[in-house]
Design a protein around this motif. Structure first.
Motif, PDB file in Angstrom:
ATOM      1  N   TYR A   1     -27.702 -28.634  11.344  1.00 11.49           N
ATOM      2  CA  TYR A   1     -27.809 -27.184  11.514  1.00 11.49           C
ATOM      3  C   TYR A   1     -29.242 -26.732  11.259  1.00 11.49           C
ATOM      4  O   TYR A   1     -29.852 -27.125  10.255  1.00 11.49           O
ATOM      5  CB  TYR A   1     -26.883 -26.452  10.538  1.00 11.49           C
ATOM      6  CG  TYR A   1     -25.415 -26.707  10.752  1.00 11.49           C
ATOM      7  CD1 TYR A   1     -24.643 -25.827  11.498  1.00 11.49           C
ATOM      8  CD2 TYR A   1     -24.791 -27.832  10.203  1.00 11.49           C
ATOM      9  CE1 TYR A   1     -23.278 -26.059  11.701  1.00 11.49           C
ATOM     10  CE2 TYR A   1     -23.439 -28.077  10.396  1.00 11.49           C
ATOM     11  CZ  TYR A   1     -22.685 -27.181  11.143  1.00 11.49           C
ATOM     12  OH  TYR A   1     -21.347 -27.413  11.340  1.00 11.49           O
ATOM     13  N   GLN A   2     -29.766 -25.929  12.154  1.00 11.62           N
ATOM     14  CA  GLN A   2     -31.078 -25.319  11.939  1.00 11.62           C
ATOM     15  C   GLN A   2     -30.855 -23.914  11.381  1.00 11.62           C
ATOM     16  O   GLN A   2     -30.200 -23.079  12.003  1.00 11.62           O
ATOM     17  CB  GLN A   2     -31.866 -25.243  13.246  1.00 11.62           C
ATOM     18  CG  GLN A   2     -33.267 -24.647  13.064  1.00 11.62           C
ATOM     19  CD  GLN A   2     -34.029 -24.553  14.379  1.00 11.62           C
ATOM     20  OE1 GLN A   2     -33.456 -24.720  15.453  1.00 11.62           O
ATOM     21  NE2 GLN A   2     -35.318 -24.289  14.303  1.00 11.62           N
ATOM     22  N   HIS A   3     -31.397 -23.650  10.189  1.00 10.48           N
ATOM     23  CA  HIS A   3     -31.237 -22.340   9.556  1.00 10.48           C
ATOM     24  C   HIS A   3     -32.456 -21.468   9.826  1.00 10.48           C
ATOM     25  O   HIS A   3     -33.590 -21.944   9.846  1.00 10.48           O
ATOM     26  CB  HIS A   3     -31.029 -22.509   8.052  1.00 10.48           C
ATOM     27  CG  HIS A   3     -29.667 -23.014   7.682  1.00 10.48           C
ATOM     28  ND1 HIS A   3     -28.960 -22.577   6.592  1.00 10.48           N
ATOM     29  CD2 HIS A   3     -28.864 -23.931   8.285  1.00 10.48           C
ATOM     30  CE1 HIS A   3     -27.804 -23.186   6.522  1.00 10.48           C
ATOM     31  NE2 HIS A   3     -27.722 -24.035   7.544  1.00 10.48           N
TER      32      HIS A   3
ATOM     33  N   PRO B   1     -39.331 -23.293   7.983  1.00 10.82           N
ATOM     34  CA  PRO B   1     -38.354 -23.989   8.849  1.00 10.82           C
ATOM     35  C   PRO B   1     -37.636 -25.085   8.070  1.00 10.82           C
ATOM     36  O   PRO B   1     -38.243 -25.812   7.286  1.00 10.82           O
ATOM     37  CB  PRO B   1     -39.230 -24.584   9.961  1.00 10.82           C
ATOM     38  CG  PRO B   1     -40.590 -24.680   9.381  1.00 10.82           C
ATOM     39  CD  PRO B   1     -40.724 -23.564   8.398  1.00 10.82           C
ATOM     40  N   HIS B   2     -36.328 -25.186   8.278  1.00 13.60           N
ATOM     41  CA  HIS B   2     -35.572 -26.232   7.603  1.00 13.60           C
ATOM     42  C   HIS B   2     -34.255 -26.479   8.328  1.00 13.60           C
ATOM     43  O   HIS B   2     -33.763 -25.621   9.057  1.00 13.60           O
ATOM     44  CB  HIS B   2     -35.305 -25.880   6.133  1.00 13.60           C
ATOM     45  CG  HIS B   2     -34.430 -24.681   5.935  1.00 13.60           C
ATOM     46  ND1 HIS B   2     -34.835 -23.393   6.212  1.00 13.60           N
ATOM     47  CD2 HIS B   2     -33.157 -24.575   5.482  1.00 13.60           C
ATOM     48  CE1 HIS B   2     -33.864 -22.555   5.920  1.00 13.60           C
ATOM     49  NE2 HIS B   2     -32.825 -23.243   5.490  1.00 13.60           N
ATOM     50  N   ILE B   3     -33.715 -27.677   8.129  1.00 14.82           N
ATOM     51  CA  ILE B   3     -32.425 -28.043   8.714  1.00 14.82           C
ATOM     52  C   ILE B   3     -31.492 -28.539   7.617  1.00 14.82           C
ATOM     53  O   ILE B   3     -31.935 -29.008   6.563  1.00 14.82           O
ATOM     54  CB  ILE B   3     -32.565 -29.140   9.796  1.00 14.82           C
ATOM     55  CG1 ILE B   3     -33.233 -30.397   9.222  1.00 14.82           C
ATOM     56  CG2 ILE B   3     -33.328 -28.610  10.999  1.00 14.82           C
ATOM     57  CD1 ILE B   3     -33.304 -31.560  10.201  1.00 14.82           C
ATOM     58  N   HIS B   4     -30.191 -28.397   7.865  1.00 13.35           N
ATOM     59  CA  HIS B   4     -29.177 -28.902   6.948  1.00 13.35           C
ATOM     60  C   HIS B   4     -28.374 -29.980   7.674  1.00 13.35           C
ATOM     61  O   HIS B   4     -28.019 -29.809   8.844  1.00 13.35           O
ATOM     62  CB  HIS B   4     -28.237 -27.778   6.508  1.00 13.35           C
ATOM     63  CG  HIS B   4     -28.855 -26.836   5.525  1.00 13.35           C
ATOM     64  ND1 HIS B   4     -28.306 -26.595   4.293  1.00 13.35           N
ATOM     65  CD2 HIS B   4     -29.981 -26.080   5.599  1.00 13.35           C
ATOM     66  CE1 HIS B   4     -29.066 -25.720   3.635  1.00 13.35           C
ATOM     67  NE2 HIS B   4     -30.088 -25.388   4.415  1.00 13.35           N
ATOM     68  N   ILE B   5     -28.081 -31.056   6.973  1.00 13.73           N
ATOM     69  CA  ILE B   5     -27.306 -32.161   7.538  1.00 13.73           C
ATOM     70  C   ILE B   5     -26.029 -32.314   6.722  1.00 13.73           C
ATOM     71  O   ILE B   5     -26.071 -32.424   5.490  1.00 13.73           O
ATOM     72  CB  ILE B   5     -28.098 -33.474   7.530  1.00 13.73           C
ATOM     73  CG1 ILE B   5     -29.449 -33.294   8.234  1.00 13.73           C
ATOM     74  CG2 ILE B   5     -27.303 -34.582   8.194  1.00 13.73           C
ATOM     75  CD1 ILE B   5     -30.365 -34.496   8.124  1.00 13.73           C
TER      76      ILE B   5
END
Length: 419
Positions: A105-107, A113-117
């Motif tokens: 998921y790109q938040h 900028p950051h992503i969650h896995i």
């Protein structure tokens, strides 16, 4: 790049957290790993069931879910979805999760900028993935390799400039999503903790709340409270938490409970000479106008550089008061200044005004109008009883009314029976 790994007992909770972000437009599911179809062709049930079914292969694994965030430098806002997926895939391979099903998921709700896995710890054969020291060894190695592979800003280079970056000329309220959350919190903490004189967590919170930050200790029986852990959380105007809380130990200047307790003791003596200024300001406010209400008192003190923070119930009833003197950088609970400056006394001096959480005192005006029309509207004595009942300690007594007590069973005399 900075990687943060968390484990949990509920994959459903982690999944819902990210999907709820998607539903309000604060995130987007940009890809998957080891699913039988593209993420655009899957519905919510299929996404979640894929993870749940594999977890059923080993129900002995209690902390079975994994939640990873990969955080990039604010200057890297132009990273494409394709590149973010490449980074996620490479990272999962390097930490031993390359064959696991996962969602990315790109938040969009933070200043960087950051992503969650989202993934799980149970393999397809039912075995458990050991994550002991994964952050210290596999993750750190993977992070450094990925920074070089994808030409990303190195975490070490940012750490060297952190101290200088966290010295703002002016301190403003945090607006979530406008700037990097950790950096924004650190800026406020760096401006408040070394300079303001407070003696409790509550007094510190009174200052931090002015800048949309709250410090959390956890419940008294929680592990965090027992081990003196602290979290710092961004809050909105209504004091509702926003985003992910950050551990005190993760800040370079260590605003931990141990550090704060040392300041508590030092501040108890150093702030004593400044008590008189707040007392005099309050007394002068009443001397000039003995009929002022709480709203007017707040405005008068603010002109003197003193912020008044009311602790109120959900109905808008004041049960506590804290004064923050921005001139002397001192914080006092009302009772610390003396009985006449505590919440109960201030309420009495202001005519027992009831205010709403937003600071408006329109209910008091309505009551005055009603009392003018009908003098028997409410007596001063009755109002005082109401205030006293509200302001008394929550667990002041163990008294139980007779009407609520169970009937005492009569003792049978010797030789008597029920027949």
């Amino acid at each position: 790049m900075v990687a943060v790994i968390n484990t949990g007992r509920s994959i459903r909770a982690i999944f819902n957290y990210n999907e709820n972000k998607v539903s309000v437009g604060a995130a987007q599911c940009i890809g998957e790993g080891n699913y039988p179809m593209d993420v655009s062709d899957m519905n919510l049930i299929f996404k979640l069931n894929m993870l749940l079914k594999q977890l059923e292969l080993n129900e002995n694994v209690t902390r079975n879910s994994v939640h990873i965030s990969l955080n990039f430098d604010p200057s890297e806002k132009e990273l494409s979805k394709e590149k973010l997926m490449e980074v996620a895939s490479s990272y999962m391979d390097k930490i031993g999760f390359g064959s696991q099903p996962y969602l990315v998921y790109q938040h969009h709700d933070a200043g960087h900028p950051h992503i969650h896995i989202v993934s799980i710890k149970v393999r397809a054969d039912g075995s458990r993935i050991d994550m002991q020291n994964i952050g210290k060894y596999q993750s750190e190695t993977a992070r450094k390799e990925i920074e070089t592979q994808f030409n990303l800003v190195r975490a070490e280079s940012k750490k060297k400039t952190t101290v200088m970056d966290l010295k703002p000329l002016k301190v403003h309220k945090i607006e979530y999503g406008v700037s990097d959350s950790k950096k924004a919190i650190a800026s406020i903490l760096h401006a408040v903790i070394p300079h303001y004189k407070f003696t409790t967590i509550g007094e510190l919170n009174a200052v931090l709340n002015l800048y949309n930050i709250s410090v959390l200790q956890g419940k008294e029986d929680s592990k965090m409270f027992i081990h003196k852990g602290l979290l710092y959380q961004i809050i909105d105007a209504d004091k509702n938490p926003i985003g992910v809380p950050i551990k005190a130990s993760s800040f370079h200047f260590m605003p931990t409970m141990k550090t704060l307790e040392q300041k508590f003791e030092a501040n108890k003596k150093s702030r004593l000479p400044d008590m008189k200024r707040i007392r005099n300001s309050i007394d002068m406010a009443f001397l000039k106008n003995s009929n002022i209400d709480l709203d007017e008192l707040e405005k008068k003190l603010l002109k003197e550089g003193i912020a008044v923070i009311y602790r109120q119930s959900s109905q808008g009833l004041v049960y506590g008061i804290t004064y923050v003197d921005h001139t002397t950088k001192c914080v006092f609970n009302g009772s610390a200044l003396g009985v006449q400056y505590a919440a109960k006394a201030i309420l009495e001096r202001c005519g027992n005004v009831r205010i709403k959480p937003d600071g408006n005192n329109y209910e008091n005006k309505l009551q005055k109008e009603e009392a003018t029309k009908n003098p028997a509207f409410i007596s001063e004595r009755e109002l005082q009883k109401i205030i006293d009942s509200i302001l008394q300690p929550e667990y002041a007594s163990e008294f139980i009314p007779a009407s609520l007590k169970g009937r005492r069973k009569k003792r049978k005399r010797k030789g008597q029976s029920d027949n």
